[in-house]
Design a protein around this motif. Structure first.
Motif, PDB file in Angstrom:
ATOM      1  N   LEU A  51       0.782  -1.031  -0.225  1.00 23.19           N
ATOM      2  CA  LEU A  51       0.065  -0.111  -0.116  1.00 23.19           C
ATOM      3  C   LEU A  51       0.743   1.225  -0.004  1.00 23.19           C
ATOM      4  O   LEU A  51       0.582   2.251  -0.540  1.00 23.19           O
ATOM      5  CB  LEU A  51      -0.808  -0.105   1.134  1.00 23.19           C
ATOM      6  CG  LEU A  51      -2.013  -0.995   1.170  1.00 23.19           C
ATOM      7  CD1 LEU A  51      -2.910  -1.153   2.442  1.00 23.19           C
ATOM      8  CD2 LEU A  51      -2.892  -0.637   0.019  1.00 23.19           C
ATOM      9  N   ASP A  52       2.036   1.210   0.749  1.00 21.27           N
ATOM     10  CA  ASP A  52       2.754   2.414   0.623  1.00 21.27           C
ATOM     11  C   ASP A  52       3.446   2.492  -0.572  1.00 21.27           C
ATOM     12  O   ASP A  52       3.630   3.878  -0.994  1.00 21.27           O
ATOM     13  CB  ASP A  52       3.891   2.208   1.804  1.00 21.27           C
ATOM     14  CG  ASP A  52       3.434   2.155   3.380  1.00 21.27           C
ATOM     15  OD1 ASP A  52       2.181   2.901   3.453  1.00 21.27           O
ATOM     16  OD2 ASP A  52       4.121   1.699   4.119  1.00 21.27           O
ATOM     17  N   HIS A  53       3.667   1.434  -1.297  1.00 22.67           N
ATOM     18  CA  HIS A  53       4.350   1.732  -2.477  1.00 22.67           C
ATOM     19  C   HIS A  53       3.492   2.170  -3.581  1.00 22.67           C
ATOM     20  O   HIS A  53       3.805   2.890  -4.420  1.00 22.67           O
ATOM     21  CB  HIS A  53       5.053   0.209  -2.874  1.00 22.67           C
ATOM     22  CG  HIS A  53       5.696   0.000  -4.156  1.00 22.67           C
ATOM     23  ND1 HIS A  53       7.163   0.714  -4.442  1.00 22.67           N
ATOM     24  CD2 HIS A  53       5.498  -0.772  -5.448  1.00 22.67           C
ATOM     25  CE1 HIS A  53       7.433   0.801  -5.547  1.00 22.67           C
ATOM     26  NE2 HIS A  53       6.485  -0.294  -6.208  1.00 22.67           N
ATOM     27  N   ALA A  54       2.209   1.660  -3.540  1.00 22.27           N
ATOM     28  CA  ALA A  54       0.949   2.133  -4.386  1.00 22.27           C
ATOM     29  C   ALA A  54       0.803   3.574  -4.149  1.00 22.27           C
ATOM     30  O   ALA A  54       0.790   4.394  -5.190  1.00 22.27           O
ATOM     31  CB  ALA A  54      -0.128   1.338  -4.015  1.00 22.27           C
ATOM     32  N   ASP A  55       0.818   3.857  -2.967  1.00 25.38           N
ATOM     33  CA  ASP A  55       0.896   5.434  -2.960  1.00 25.38           C
ATOM     34  C   ASP A  55       2.050   6.216  -3.539  1.00 25.38           C
ATOM     35  O   ASP A  55       1.645   7.238  -4.301  1.00 25.38           O
ATOM     36  CB  ASP A  55       0.806   5.988  -1.391  1.00 25.38           C
ATOM     37  CG  ASP A  55      -0.341   5.489  -0.546  1.00 25.38           C
ATOM     38  OD1 ASP A  55      -1.425   5.485  -1.309  1.00 25.38           O
ATOM     39  OD2 ASP A  55      -0.075   5.369   0.687  1.00 25.38           O
ATOM     40  N   LYS A  56       3.210   5.886  -3.424  1.00 25.83           N
ATOM     41  CA  LYS A  56       4.229   6.605  -4.217  1.00 25.83           C
ATOM     42  C   LYS A  56       4.312   6.454  -5.688  1.00 25.83           C
ATOM     43  O   LYS A  56       4.332   7.223  -6.498  1.00 25.83           O
ATOM     44  CB  LYS A  56       5.640   5.944  -3.999  1.00 25.83           C
ATOM     45  CG  LYS A  56       5.864   6.180  -2.330  1.00 25.83           C
ATOM     46  CD  LYS A  56       7.153   5.536  -1.806  1.00 25.83           C
ATOM     47  CE  LYS A  56       7.320   5.677  -0.289  1.00 25.83           C
ATOM     48  NZ  LYS A  56       8.330   4.998   0.182  1.00 25.83           N
ATOM     49  N   MET A  57       3.785   5.216  -6.118  1.00 28.92           N
ATOM     50  CA  MET A  57       3.343   5.064  -7.480  1.00 28.92           C
ATOM     51  C   MET A  57       2.452   5.946  -8.178  1.00 28.92           C
ATOM     52  O   MET A  57       2.599   6.446  -9.371  1.00 28.92           O
ATOM     53  CB  MET A  57       3.101   3.430  -7.941  1.00 28.92           C
ATOM     54  CG  MET A  57       4.346   2.651  -7.799  1.00 28.92           C
ATOM     55  SD  MET A  57       3.856   1.032  -8.057  1.00 28.92           S
ATOM     56  CE  MET A  57       3.596   1.133 -10.113  1.00 28.92           C
ATOM     57  N   PHE A  58       1.214   6.254  -7.455  1.00 26.46           N
ATOM     58  CA  PHE A  58       0.441   7.035  -8.029  1.00 26.46           C
ATOM     59  C   PHE A  58       0.597   8.239  -8.021  1.00 26.46           C
ATOM     60  O   PHE A  58      -0.044   9.212  -8.758  1.00 26.46           O
ATOM     61  CB  PHE A  58      -0.914   7.046  -7.036  1.00 26.46           C
ATOM     62  CG  PHE A  58      -1.684   5.565  -7.149  1.00 26.46           C
ATOM     63  CD1 PHE A  58      -2.212   5.102  -8.265  1.00 26.46           C
ATOM     64  CD2 PHE A  58      -2.036   4.709  -6.011  1.00 26.46           C
ATOM     65  CE1 PHE A  58      -2.711   3.899  -8.628  1.00 26.46           C
ATOM     66  CE2 PHE A  58      -2.766   3.702  -6.079  1.00 26.46           C
ATOM     67  CZ  PHE A  58      -2.918   3.183  -7.528  1.00 26.46           C
ATOM     68  N   GLU A  59       1.796   8.860  -7.193  1.00 23.66           N
ATOM     69  CA  GLU A  59       2.184  10.270  -7.226  1.00 23.66           C
ATOM     70  C   GLU A  59       2.968  10.406  -8.422  1.00 23.66           C
ATOM     71  O   GLU A  59       3.388  11.459  -8.650  1.00 23.66           O
ATOM     72  CB  GLU A  59       2.821  10.518  -5.898  1.00 23.66           C
ATOM     73  CG  GLU A  59       2.087  10.534  -4.651  1.00 23.66           C
ATOM     74  CD  GLU A  59       2.848  10.778  -3.452  1.00 23.66           C
ATOM     75  OE1 GLU A  59       3.916  11.005  -3.561  1.00 23.66           O
ATOM     76  OE2 GLU A  59       2.067  10.530  -2.377  1.00 23.66           O
ATOM     77  N   ASN A  60       3.645   9.509  -9.027  1.00 28.03           N
ATOM     78  CA  ASN A  60       4.683   9.397  -9.880  1.00 28.03           C
ATOM     79  C   ASN A  60       3.966   9.451 -11.440  1.00 28.03           C
ATOM     80  O   ASN A  60       3.496   8.475 -11.972  1.00 28.03           O
ATOM     81  CB  ASN A  60       5.682   8.200  -9.935  1.00 28.03           C
ATOM     82  CG  ASN A  60       6.691   8.251 -11.013  1.00 28.03           C
ATOM     83  OD1 ASN A  60       6.658   9.298 -11.994  1.00 28.03           O
ATOM     84  ND2 ASN A  60       7.832   7.426 -10.920  1.00 28.03           N
ATOM     85  N   GLU A  76      -2.993 -10.493  -4.202  1.00 30.10           N
ATOM     86  CA  GLU A  76      -2.586 -11.386  -3.399  1.00 30.10           C
ATOM     87  C   GLU A  76      -2.633 -10.825  -2.123  1.00 30.10           C
ATOM     88  O   GLU A  76      -2.999 -11.867  -1.086  1.00 30.10           O
ATOM     89  CB  GLU A  76      -1.142 -11.860  -3.866  1.00 30.10           C
ATOM     90  CG  GLU A  76      -0.964 -12.170  -5.309  1.00 30.10           C
ATOM     91  CD  GLU A  76       0.511 -12.502  -5.842  1.00 30.10           C
ATOM     92  OE1 GLU A  76       1.413 -12.278  -5.145  1.00 30.10           O
ATOM     93  OE2 GLU A  76       0.745 -12.911  -6.843  1.00 30.10           O
ATOM     94  N   ALA A  77      -2.216 -10.025  -1.828  1.00 31.40           N
ATOM     95  CA  ALA A  77      -2.085  -9.278  -0.493  1.00 31.40           C
ATOM     96  C   ALA A  77      -3.553  -9.133   0.425  1.00 31.40           C
ATOM     97  O   ALA A  77      -3.761  -9.549   1.366  1.00 31.40           O
ATOM     98  CB  ALA A  77      -1.372  -7.983  -0.346  1.00 31.40           C
ATOM     99  N   ARG A  80      -0.125  -2.878 -13.557  1.00 33.67           N
ATOM    100  CA  ARG A  80      -0.679  -4.247 -13.782  1.00 33.67           C
ATOM    101  C   ARG A  80       0.107  -5.087 -12.798  1.00 33.67           C
ATOM    102  O   ARG A  80      -0.584  -5.943 -11.919  1.00 33.67           O
ATOM    103  CB  ARG A  80      -0.460  -4.447 -15.117  1.00 33.67           C
ATOM    104  CG  ARG A  80      -1.129  -5.906 -15.238  1.00 33.67           C
ATOM    105  CD  ARG A  80      -1.137  -6.228 -16.584  1.00 33.67           C
ATOM    106  NE  ARG A  80      -1.580  -7.818 -16.757  1.00 33.67           N
ATOM    107  CZ  ARG A  80      -2.505  -8.041 -17.787  1.00 33.67           C
ATOM    108  NH1 ARG A  80      -3.134  -7.070 -18.509  1.00 33.67           N
ATOM    109  NH2 ARG A  80      -3.004  -9.158 -17.629  1.00 33.67           N
ATOM    110  N   PHE A  81       1.255  -4.967 -12.608  1.00 38.71           N
ATOM    111  CA  PHE A  81       2.245  -5.815 -11.835  1.00 38.71           C
ATOM    112  C   PHE A  81       1.539  -5.446 -10.043  1.00 38.71           C
ATOM    113  O   PHE A  81       1.385  -6.446  -9.463  1.00 38.71           O
ATOM    114  CB  PHE A  81       3.551  -5.484 -11.738  1.00 38.71           C
ATOM    115  CG  PHE A  81       4.385  -6.529 -11.095  1.00 38.71           C
ATOM    116  CD1 PHE A  81       4.615  -7.819 -11.349  1.00 38.71           C
ATOM    117  CD2 PHE A  81       4.954  -5.991  -9.940  1.00 38.71           C
ATOM    118  CE1 PHE A  81       5.458  -8.730 -10.455  1.00 38.71           C
ATOM    119  CE2 PHE A  81       5.718  -6.972  -9.017  1.00 38.71           C
ATOM    120  CZ  PHE A  81       5.854  -7.990  -9.300  1.00 38.71           C
TER     121      PHE A  81
END
Length: 108
Positions: free
Chosen positions: A48-57, A74-75, A66-67
């Protein structure tokens, strides 16, 4: 032995749910299951933390999303299994706590 099997945080060989039946909540398998649940929940939080950073980029490409989506699914499955397992154990504890009260009520 316990009348309430514990849903384990990993599937069986054919992907079916796996259960542990024991009265010893400190057994090796019980402790291993507790540790695995903790790892699964921590991994979900990290995703979830990684997703937050990806959405900002704005440069993240669709393949990366997709990955990420696959890993988040899975999580979420893991977290759902942990919730079902812990909910089942709570219900078992409540059943065990209710039994003496029911016996006392039936005596009067």
């Amino acid at each position: 032995m316990s009348a309430h099997p514990r849903l384990l945080p990993w599937p069986g060989q054919a992907g079916q749910p796996s259960y542990l039946v024991t009265d010893d909540s400190n057994s090796y398998l019980s402790q291993l299951a507790d540790e695995m649940e903790e790892v699964q929940l921590d991994t979900g939080g990290e995703l979830l933390d990684h997703a937050d950073k990806m959405f900002e980029n704005p440069k993240v490409n669709p393949l990366e999303f997709r990955f990420l989506s696959a890993r988040l699914c899975e999580a979420l499955r893991d977290a759902r299994r942990v919730a079902e397992s812990r909910g089942g154990r709570l219900a078992a504890l409540q059943d065990n706590d209710a039994e003496p009260d029911e016996r006392a009520t039936n005596r009067t």
